[in-house]
Scaffold this active site. Structure first.
Site, short mmCIF file in Angstrom:
data_model
loop_
_atom_site.label_atom_id
_atom_site.label_comp_id
_atom_site.label_asym_id
_atom_site.label_seq_id
_atom_site.Cartn_x
_atom_site.Cartn_y
_atom_site.Cartn_z
CG MET A 1 -1.77 -1.20 1.38
SD MET A 1 -3.17 -1.05 2.49
CE MET A 1 -2.52 -0.70 4.03
CB THR A 2 3.52 2.28 2.41
OG1 THR A 2 2.66 1.88 3.48
CG2 THR A 2 4.25 3.54 2.79
CB ALA B 1 -11.55 6.53 -0.91
N PRO C 1 -8.99 -3.88 11.10
CG PRO C 1 -11.22 -3.39 11.66
CD PRO C 1 -10.29 -3.55 10.47
CD GLU D 1 -2.11 -4.75 8.80
OE1 GLU D 1 -2.98 -4.46 7.94
OE2 GLU D 1 -0.91 -4.45 8.69
NE ARG E 1 25.17 -6.69 36.86
CZ ARG E 1 26.40 -6.76 36.39
NH1 ARG E 1 26.92 -7.92 36.03
NH2 ARG E 1 27.11 -5.67 36.26
N GLY F 1 23.89 -1.99 31.35
CA GLY F 1 24.61 -2.03 30.06
C GLY F 1 24.32 -3.30 29.27
#
Ligand code: FAD
Length: 379
Positions: A127-128, A180, A242, A244, A270, A342
């Site tokens: 689509m994009t 559209a 919806p 997706e 830790r 880290g």
């Protein structure tokens, strides 16, 4: 920690076990290499097909698994719980295949769905474009009718499975003046003359996922390759979105639940200043906050899934789930990374991958801002 909602049956639990085995045997040993190579082996797609992991939710007569939506949810949870974002299975099985199943001609369904189920044909949805993302109506790729063919010209970008795809469902303007109502979906086979793939795009996350530019230069496809009716493409997209968005929400919760688990384990092991990180009040409070947020997220998600199963999942609720759960995902993963110090910044720790891969969740399938527009419109 995975869903325990009452709608899961014994068969669903058995399917989850099968997914776990598949992920452990066929995905886990390769994912780090795929991240370096920028794409997944085709072999993994065939293995997924063989193991019955693809198109689980598509009827058996079209080669699918004939199961319900929950099998899609389970497979996504099992993949995303490890942040195995490389294989574009979700897009292939739960977005492209339903577009074909729900809208395409019987011939297209019978030809392509069994191949998609076996992993022989990989699907993408385009689509994009460089100039049109959120504003889908502004796409400029055209498909002009010429006798028994469509002639497609244009360019797409950010297309998931772009390097591997054998078939692409392409959003085109068949009537460039009609807004559209001028948008149609056309299935393009990747071996058509004039079709070219661009670069495999370099991203800050989803390192094993192939995301590409695609180019269409006078690509001729038979008129019968149109998905459904001419001019109905936009309506079909609105119908499928919806689902997706719910799938994106499911993956958000799966990642958050894993992030919490990794962080509880890490902070217990830790040591600093003579005690476990988990003994500091700040760690305990942060983890308490995350646990609470993830629990609330799971309850909301389970309610969304229950509504979807009953056919009551509306567009606005899908938008709420998509924006809220993915924004929460970003915050939760960030908090969990901080508690790793880290080591949380090191790629070999899954929380680092979760951090990089979570960012896109707020952008694709409709950005947070567009989701809020949809929710606001419903008020
Ligand atoms: C890794 C990845 C995979 C993808 N996979 C696919 C795929 O398989 N197929 C496909 O077709 N696309 C895919 N996309 C594209 C994705 O759907 C778009 O990037 C997304 O819809 C946003 O469009 P855009 O990037 O053009 O941003 P824009 O639309 O330009 O938006 C930029 C910013 O402006 C905001 N904005 C835009 N309009 C409004 C508005 N009306 N009100 C308020 N704010 C607004 C946005 O929310 C955003 O913050 C993918 C993208 C990525 C990065």
């Amino acid at each position: 920690m995975t869903a325990t909602a009452s709608y899961y049956s014994e068969e669903h639990h058995l399917f989850r076990d099968a997914c776990r085995r598949f992920v452990a045997e066929e995905i886990a040993p390769h994912h780090a290499r795929w991240e370096k190579e920028g794409k997944v082996d085709r072999e993994a797609w065939l293995k997924a097909g063989e193991a019955g992991m693809l198109l689980t939710n598509i009827p058996v007569e079209y080669g699918g698994g004939g199961a319900d939506f929950l099998t899609s949810a389970i497979f996504i949870e099992e993949m995303m719980g490890h942040v195995f974002t490389g294989p574009g299975f979700r897009l292939h099985s739960d977005i492209v295949a339903p577009y074909i199943l729900n809208n395409a001609s019987e011939d297209l369904k019978r030809h392509w769905l069994p191949k998609m189920a076996s992993g022989e044909a990989i699907g993408a949805l385009a689509m994009t474009e460089p100039g049109a993302g959120s504003d889908v109506q502004a796409i400029r790729t055209t498909a002009i009718r010429d006798g028994n063919h469509w002639v497609i010209n244009g360019q797409k970008t950010f297309i998931t499975n772009g390097q591997l795809a054998d078939i692409i469902v392409v959003a085109c303007k068949t009537d460039p003046k009609a807004g559209a109502k001028g948008v149609s979906l056309i299935l393009v086979e990747a071996d058509r003359e004039g079709f070219k793939r661009g670069r495999n795009l370099e991203k800050i996350g989803l390192k094993a996922q192939d995301t590409s530019e695609l180019f269409f230069d006078n690509v001729r496809v038979p008129a019968t390759n149109i998905i459904g009716e001419e001019g109905r493409g936009f309506a079909y997209m609105m119908n499928e979105l919806p689902r997706e968005r719910l799938l994106v929400a499911i993956s958000a919760v799966a990642v958050m639940e894993s992030a919490l688990k990794w962080t509880v384990d890490y902070t217990r092991d830790r040591k600093a200043f003579g005690k476990s990180l988990a003994d500091f009040q700040n760690t305990r409070f942060k983890l308490a906050e995350v646990k609470t947020e993830v629990t609330v997220a799971r309850v909301f998600l389970d309610d969304c899934i229950a509504k979807f199963l009953k056919g009551e999942f509306d567009v606005a609720t899908a938008a709420m789930a998509k924006w809220w759960l993915t924004e929460l995902q970003g915050r939760v993963v960030d908090t969990c990374l901080q508690l790793h110090g880290g080591y949380g910044y090191m790629w070999e720790y899954p929380i680092a991958r979760a951090y990089a891969d979570s960012r896109i969740q707020r952008i694709y399938a409709g950005t947070t801002e567009i989701m809020k527009e949809i929710v606001a419109r419903s008020l």
